[in-house]
Motif scaffolding. Sequence first.
Motif, PDB file in Angstrom:
ATOM      1  N   PRO A 821       0.805  -1.220   0.000  1.00 57.75           N
ATOM      2  CA  PRO A 821       0.000   0.000   0.000  1.00 57.75           C
ATOM      3  C   PRO A 821       0.843   1.278   0.000  1.00 57.75           C
ATOM      4  N   ASP A 822       1.992   1.241   0.646  1.00 56.31           N
ATOM      5  CA  ASP A 822       2.775   2.475   0.768  1.00 56.31           C
ATOM      6  C   ASP A 822       3.419   2.917  -0.537  1.00 56.31           C
ATOM      7  N   SER A 823       3.403   2.051  -1.552  1.00 63.34           N
ATOM      8  CA  SER A 823       4.059   2.418  -2.817  1.00 63.34           C
ATOM      9  C   SER A 823       3.059   2.581  -3.960  1.00 63.34           C
ATOM     10  N   SER A 824       1.757   2.648  -3.655  1.00 60.10           N
ATOM     11  CA  SER A 824       0.745   2.743  -4.721  1.00 60.10           C
ATOM     12  C   SER A 824       0.533   4.189  -5.173  1.00 60.10           C
ATOM     13  N   LEU A 825       0.048   4.313  -6.391  1.00 58.88           N
ATOM     14  CA  LEU A 825      -0.299   5.634  -6.915  1.00 58.88           C
ATOM     15  C   LEU A 825      -1.481   6.225  -6.140  1.00 58.88           C
ATOM     16  N   ASN A 826      -2.367   5.360  -5.670  1.00 54.14           N
ATOM     17  CA  ASN A 826      -3.519   5.810  -4.880  1.00 54.14           C
ATOM     18  C   ASN A 826      -3.040   6.596  -3.667  1.00 54.14           C
ATOM     19  N   ARG A 827      -2.046   6.001  -2.905  1.00 57.01           N
ATOM     20  CA  ARG A 827      -1.542   6.657  -1.692  1.00 57.01           C
ATOM     21  C   ARG A 827      -0.772   7.929  -2.034  1.00 57.01           C
ATOM     22  N   GLU A 828      -0.085   7.915  -3.166  1.00 60.39           N
ATOM     23  CA  GLU A 828       0.711   9.076  -3.555  1.00 60.39           C
ATOM     24  C   GLU A 828      -0.192  10.285  -3.826  1.00 60.39           C
ATOM     25  N   ILE A 829      -1.318  10.050  -4.449  1.00 68.31           N
ATOM     26  CA  ILE A 829      -2.248  11.164  -4.716  1.00 68.31           C
ATOM     27  C   ILE A 829      -2.809  11.713  -3.411  1.00 68.31           C
ATOM     28  N   LEU A 830      -3.117  10.794  -2.473  1.00 70.30           N
ATOM     29  CA  LEU A 830      -3.614  11.248  -1.170  1.00 70.30           C
ATOM     30  C   LEU A 830      -2.569  12.109  -0.461  1.00 70.30           C
ATOM     31  N   SER A 831      -1.310  11.747  -0.590  1.00 65.42           N
ATOM     32  CA  SER A 831      -0.246  12.469   0.101  1.00 65.42           C
ATOM     33  C   SER A 831      -0.002  13.858  -0.497  1.00 65.42           C
ATOM     34  N   THR A 832      -0.455  14.091  -1.743  1.00 70.73           N
ATOM     35  CA  THR A 832      -0.296  15.427  -2.343  1.00 70.73           C
ATOM     36  C   THR A 832      -1.383  16.390  -1.865  1.00 70.73           C
ATOM     37  N   GLY A 833      -2.408  15.854  -1.219  1.00 71.70           N
ATOM     38  CA  GLY A 833      -3.501  16.694  -0.746  1.00 71.70           C
ATOM     39  C   GLY A 833      -4.568  16.950  -1.779  1.00 71.70           C
ATOM     40  N   TYR A 834      -4.521  16.266  -2.929  1.00 71.20           N
ATOM     41  CA  TYR A 834      -5.522  16.468  -3.977  1.00 71.20           C
ATOM     42  C   TYR A 834      -6.505  15.309  -4.077  1.00 71.20           C
ATOM     43  N   ALA A 835      -6.670  14.587  -2.972  1.00 71.85           N
ATOM     44  CA  ALA A 835      -7.674  13.533  -2.867  1.00 71.85           C
ATOM     45  C   ALA A 835      -7.855  13.219  -1.397  1.00 71.85           C
ATOM     46  N   MET A 836      -8.959  12.499  -1.112  1.00 72.18           N
ATOM     47  CA  MET A 836      -9.222  12.130   0.277  1.00 72.18           C
ATOM     48  C   MET A 836      -9.808  10.728   0.322  1.00 72.18           C
ATOM     49  N   VAL A 837      -9.704  10.121   1.498  1.00 70.16           N
ATOM     50  CA  VAL A 837     -10.354   8.833   1.720  1.00 70.16           C
ATOM     51  C   VAL A 837     -11.846   9.108   1.892  1.00 70.16           C
ATOM     52  N   PRO A 838     -12.718   8.412   1.162  1.00 74.21           N
ATOM     53  CA  PRO A 838     -14.156   8.685   1.273  1.00 74.21           C
ATOM     54  C   PRO A 838     -14.635   8.602   2.723  1.00 74.21           C
ATOM     55  N   MET A 839     -15.465   9.561   3.121  1.00 71.52           N
ATOM     56  CA  MET A 839     -16.020   9.539   4.481  1.00 71.52           C
ATOM     57  C   MET A 839     -17.050   8.414   4.614  1.00 71.52           C
ATOM     58  N   LYS A 840     -17.773   8.127   3.508  1.00 69.41           N
ATOM     59  CA  LYS A 840     -18.744   7.040   3.526  1.00 69.41           C
ATOM     60  C   LYS A 840     -18.226   5.936   2.615  1.00 69.41           C
ATOM     61  N   LEU A 841     -17.785   4.860   3.215  1.00 74.22           N
ATOM     62  CA  LEU A 841     -17.190   3.757   2.447  1.00 74.22           C
ATOM     63  C   LEU A 841     -18.270   2.833   1.896  1.00 74.22           C
ATOM     64  N   LYS A 842     -17.976   2.238   0.754  1.00 68.41           N
ATOM     65  CA  LYS A 842     -18.861   1.231   0.179  1.00 68.41           C
ATOM     66  C   LYS A 842     -18.743  -0.053   1.003  1.00 68.41           C
ATOM     67  N   PRO A 843     -19.771  -0.925   0.899  1.00 73.20           N
ATOM     68  CA  PRO A 843     -19.719  -2.152   1.711  1.00 73.20           C
ATOM     69  C   PRO A 843     -18.425  -2.943   1.529  1.00 73.20           C
ATOM     70  N   TRP A 844     -17.966  -3.092   0.294  1.00 72.87           N
ATOM     71  CA  TRP A 844     -16.747  -3.902   0.087  1.00 72.87           C
ATOM     72  C   TRP A 844     -15.510  -3.198   0.646  1.00 72.87           C
ATOM     73  N   GLU A 845     -15.536  -1.853   0.667  1.00 76.20           N
ATOM     74  CA  GLU A 845     -14.380  -1.102   1.177  1.00 76.20           C
ATOM     75  C   GLU A 845     -14.245  -1.244   2.698  1.00 76.20           C
ATOM     76  N   ARG A 846     -15.372  -1.602   3.365  1.00 80.84           N
ATOM     77  CA  ARG A 846     -15.325  -1.767   4.826  1.00 80.84           C
ATOM     78  C   ARG A 846     -14.869  -3.159   5.247  1.00 80.84           C
ATOM     79  N   SER A 847     -14.568  -4.018   4.296  1.00 82.38           N
ATOM     80  CA  SER A 847     -14.135  -5.393   4.598  1.00 82.38           C
ATOM     81  C   SER A 847     -12.830  -5.375   5.401  1.00 82.38           C
ATOM     82  N   PRO A 848     -12.688  -6.290   6.370  1.00 80.53           N
ATOM     83  CA  PRO A 848     -11.482  -6.335   7.227  1.00 80.53           C
ATOM     84  C   PRO A 848     -10.188  -6.472   6.435  1.00 80.53           C
TER      85      PRO A 848
END
Length: 880
Positions: A821-848
Amino acid sequence: MSSFFAQVKYVLSGDTLMLANPKNPALERLFSLAYVSAPRPSKDGDEPFAFQSREFLRELALGKPIKCTVLYTIPNSGREYGIAQLQDGTELPEASVKAGWLKIREDAGRKDDSEETLQRLDKLRELEAQARNEQKGLHTGKDGFIAVQNDLGGPDFLNQWKGKTVDAVIEKVISGDRLLARLLLSDKKHYQVMTLIAGIRTPSTARTNPSTGQTQPAEEYGEEAKRFVETRLLQRKLKVKIVGASPQGQLVATILHPKGNIAEFLLQDGLARCNDFHSVFLGADMAALRAAEKKAQSAQLRLHKGHVAKATAGGKDLDVTVSKIVGADTILVRNKAGEEKRLSLSSIRGPRAGEPSEAPWREEAKEFLRKKVIGKHVRVSIDGSKAATDDFEARDVATVTRDGKNIGLMLVQEGYATVIRHRKDDTDRASNYDELLAAQETAKEEKKGIWSGKSPKIKQYTDMSESAQKAKLQLSTLSRQKKVPGIVDYCKSGSRFTVLIPRDGVKITLVLAGIRAPRAGRTPKEQGEPFGNEALELANRRCNQRDCEIDVHDIDKVGGFIGDLYIGRESFAKILVEEGLASVHQYSAEKSGNAAELNAAEKKAKEARKGLWKDWDPSQDAAEEEEAAQAAPEVELTIREKRNDYRDIVITNVDTNGKLKIQEVGPGTAALTTLMNEFKKYHSNPANKKSLPDAPKTGELVAAQFTADGEWYRARVRSNDRSAKVAEVVYIDYGNSEKQPWSKLRPLDAQFGVQKLKAQAIDASLSFVQLPSATHYLDEAINIIYELTEGRQLVGSFDYIDSKEGLSYITIYDPKDAKDPDSSLNREILSTGYAMVPMKLKPWERSPVFEKTLSSYKKAQDQAKDSRLGMWEYGDITED
């Protein structure tokens, strides 16, 4: 000395008569009373007492039989002088002298000194002396002058006298509808003016052109109409009702004979026609004239010989429903059998496009009519029909009423229509034509509508469905409100509409949520999908131009607004489904919250075997329900084990909403390379330079020439601007889109179709990442994605595939880095401040299984917040 019998036709002065032969009234004879003189009337001004002197003799003798004795004749002129006696024994000139209205001439009897003459003169002088002593007539000592004006003089006359009834003497009859009338307004002021008989027009009489001397013959019945009026009105003192003035300044008045309106008698005898131009002066009084004319028409008298009464539509009114407003004076109506008919409103015309003073009112007038009658039950009375011309198709003209109110009259009253001036023989007119003319005059006076001299404020509508970006801006406004009022401006298909929202000044394309209606043909003759034309026809019948209410839930990829349409508070989606003209799209119905209602409607349609379900097999539904029941739990299931689904990918496009278009590197892309080589060769061959046979259809697969490199690619038509002949196309193998003129589109040959190789662009979204909604932050986020991915082959972890939405949720890695996870493009965009983790997650996103990934992403997000990067530069936006 000779005597003869005659009838007094008219009186020229106090001492001169015009006589007519009793057996032949056309033969006239001038006769003057001997030994006396009267004051002279003149065009340049009467002598004092001239009118009073003539009036005495006129009242005494006009129209009566008379015995005249000629005493002498003037040799040069042949003018006869003598004495006369009326049937009642009254002798002339004795009676006039006794009343003081004649004087004895000083030269009387000089050439005739017979005993009889001297005795007659002595008697006359004795009567004159008696009148002088009694101060009668000319001997009153008063000035006796009456001012006579020969024109109306301006608007002040009508302002004072319009609508009033005055005494008048008809001095001359020029034709059956034109008189010279002397209006006796006061003892000291008279008006002697040309007067038109109100409400009628008679044939012209013979007249001579002064400049050429040529005589223009009379029209048929012209002389007869003149004689009819002369015998009844000439020099009669009667009542005249002043009603107006012609554009030429001639008085228009109702001439009231002791037995009634002379215009009615002329009409009853077929010697005149009704004059529509006078209707505005007469108002309700015109009805009696119309009735008199109709009586003569029925009897086919004179002017109406050969008249054929117009046929009526079955002799009764029709009850119909207004289905469409074509213009301010034309509508489509539908009867109970569903037959549609085009009607023009009788005797009126809506604002004309070619008239600068009227054209700006076209839309407002049409909207006024729409509000009054669209979808309403009306009563129609067919007044006639108009044959087809070069400019217009054949059509019926009719009087339309709703709840007893005349629709054409309402348009005229508000200044939204003008009244047509019919030809004299045109009977295809409104039954209330005179009322329409009066209403038009009132609208002019009150400066309403097109008579105001101003242009209305034209309502402009901004098309918010022009692009997905504009639709997204409007979505937030519409989705917060319920039952937004609007107007259905156009029905594109059974489930797709253009809706105007006057309150916001916008128009949108509305797509009905929860259903799928079959596609209609582009023309009534084109078939389209089964029941597509029927669905569109129902939409036009129930929705087109109707007031509506809408609920908006979402937007689609091309700027359409997904929602519910209510006509008369009833869901039209439900109506379509109940009629078997649409099927339920289960996922969309559940998402919009109307699944229960639509499913019940569909069940009803299936059981009735309506439309799409005419061949419905219940056993087929049972198998589908069982299959759906087995698949349904999968949506809500928590993912117990992370998918080990890594694929080599290339990002080919990033949409304006941040969604990705990707290609899977492998057999598909290899096949695409081969296909594109063949595609290039195919289109470089001049023999294959074929234009589209017709305008492209939305959803149609075509070959399009990409602007950037001039090469040809497979594409799908997303939208179409027929006026500009430009289509927006999506390149199905790469996901990007652009607008192209039709000239840069070609038919897609079958050897390159999606059956040969499916579209290679796949819709994808970054897992656990929500891009900003603010435009400038979103644009920056898209730029960062391009910088990190453009021209690079990457690895995508397919975390979840939503088959209903056709969307893959992926985590993207650079193949050089470890797959964590620490090397993904998803995390890199979050670290630039131009994206956020959704406040309301989809059912599959809440999986353990994704807890560790989410924790890492939230840590990157917190670091960006603390550093005030990107969208966090002004603080934590999630705190609002």
